[in-house]
Design an enzyme around this catalytic site. Structure first.
Site, PDB file in Angstrom:
ATOM      1  CG  LEU A 102      45.904  14.238 -18.981  1.00 21.98           C
ATOM      2  CD1 LEU A 102      46.321  14.461 -17.532  1.00 21.98           C
ATOM      3  CD2 LEU A 102      45.086  12.963 -19.090  1.00 21.98           C
ATOM      4  CD  GLU A 140      42.084  17.959 -22.027  1.00 24.30           C
ATOM      5  OE1 GLU A 140      42.815  17.016 -22.361  1.00 24.30           O
ATOM      6  OE2 GLU A 140      42.035  18.414 -20.861  1.00 24.30           O
ATOM      7  CG  HIS A 146      37.807  22.097   2.617  1.00 29.78           C
ATOM      8  ND1 HIS A 146      36.775  22.001   3.526  1.00 29.78           N
ATOM      9  CD2 HIS A 146      37.227  22.233   1.399  1.00 29.78           C
ATOM     10  CE1 HIS A 146      35.619  22.074   2.881  1.00 29.78           C
ATOM     11  NE2 HIS A 146      35.869  22.213   1.593  1.00 29.78           N
ATOM     12  NE  ARG A 161      48.890  10.767 -17.627  1.00 26.52           N
ATOM     13  CZ  ARG A 161      48.106  10.507 -18.662  1.00 26.52           C
ATOM     14  NH1 ARG A 161      48.106  11.322 -19.709  1.00 26.52           N
ATOM     15  NH2 ARG A 161      47.338   9.441 -18.689  1.00 26.52           N
TER      16      ARG A 161
END
Ligand code: PLP
Length: 299
Positions: free
Chosen positions: A204, A180, A103, A53
């Site tokens: 996630l 979540e 950035h 992951r």
């Protein structure tokens, strides 16, 4: 005693020597990724899934970090051995690296900074047994929660608000749908079926969540990745949150904030941990025990 060692660029260094450049992009922009891997009985738990992951999160942020899986597994192993961790966690992060603050991605690419620590953490046995309360809040996070990025301000503010309401977790709602928890995934049991939000950009895809779905199939518990509303949560027979440090924790009460800014309490089901939750907890504990015994370790 732990806290003596840190991982810095694949190498163990004394904790006090691990320093971050003040222009590290992880520090200035949250430009990086992290993982938390569980350790049971001195063995890494589901570590390869975490490493993969992390590799995916890096790819999504276009941070080049060759041999991610091997390096994560090796770094985690070095840390638990150096710190002598029995039950605990390894925290690993990779930032894009240090560069003058603009950035856009710096050119040439800075060298990513790979760092980590390991610390003891017992299983949350009391909360897993008794269940916990969660505060219902709007999901104020960005729209790429599938990336385990260092940007955690939405989670930090939500978790703090939950703490101030004496809740263990904040559960988050976007457009009427529960996504979540601030650091966990959320499940309900409704009409005998286990439901959790689909693994898209809004959540996630937790390693524990994936393991629970696998265990549900093994236990012949019907399940679906399907979003549900606040009303469906409040009418559910059971609910629980899950995660690497949370494991499977029953939700027994939800606190919502009404228009007068007052807390309203809602019992889930009977107000006690439910049967499906208990079955999954027992199956999960068997995995934990197999890992600690050295037979079920899937590093
Ligand atoms: N969702 C969020 C927002 C999280 O931060 C976490 C863990 O930190 C989880 C879900 C659970 O994921 P995992 O089971 O991989 O720990």
């Amino acid at each position: 005693m732990t806290g003596h060692w840190a991982l810095y660029q694949d190498t163990l260094v004394p904790r006090q020597d691990a320093k971050t450049d003040i222009e590290d992009r992880g520090y200035q922009f949250g430009d990086g990724v992290y993982e938390v891997i569980r350790v049971y009985g001195g063995k890494l738990f589901l570590a390869e899934a975490h490493a993969k992951r992390m590799e995916r999160s890096l790819r999504e942020l276009r941070i080049s970090f060759p041999n991610c899986v091997e390096r994560v597994l090796k770094g985690a192993t070095l840390l638990i051995e150096a710190e002598g961790i029995d039950d605990g966690i390894v925290y690993l992060q990779i930032s894009r690296g240090a560069a003058s603050r603009v950035h856009q991605f710096p050119t040439p690419d800075p060298i990513p900074v790979f760092s980590g620590t390991a610390s003891p953490l017992p299983r949350p046995v009391q909360l897993m047994e008794q269940g916990c309360e969660a505060l219902l809040l709007p999901d104020i996070r960005w729209l790429r929660n599938d990336i385990k990025s260092l940007n955690l301000l939405g989670a930090v503010l939500s978790k703090q608000q939950a703490k101030e309401a004496h809740c263990h977790e904040a559960i988050l709602e976007r457009n009427g749908i529960l996504t979540e928890g601030s650091s966990s995934n959320l499940f309900i049991v409704s009409l005998g079926e286990l439901l959790t939000h689909p693994a898209n950009n809004l959540i996630l895809n937790g390693i524990t969540r994936q393991e629970i779905l696998r265990l549900a199939s093994e236990e012949a518990i019907p399940w679906k990745e399907k979003s549900f509303t606040v009303d469906e949560l409040l009418a559910a027979d059971e609910a629980f949150i899950c995660g690497t440090t949370t494991e499977i924790m029953p939700l027994i009460q939800i606190i919502s904030i009404n228009e007068q800014n007052k807390h309203e309490r809602h019992k889930i089901g009977s107000g006690l941990p439910g049967g499906v939750t208990r079955t999954l907890q027992q199956a999960f504990t068997r995995l934990v025990e197999a890992c600690a015994a050295g037979s079920g370790n899937k590093p």
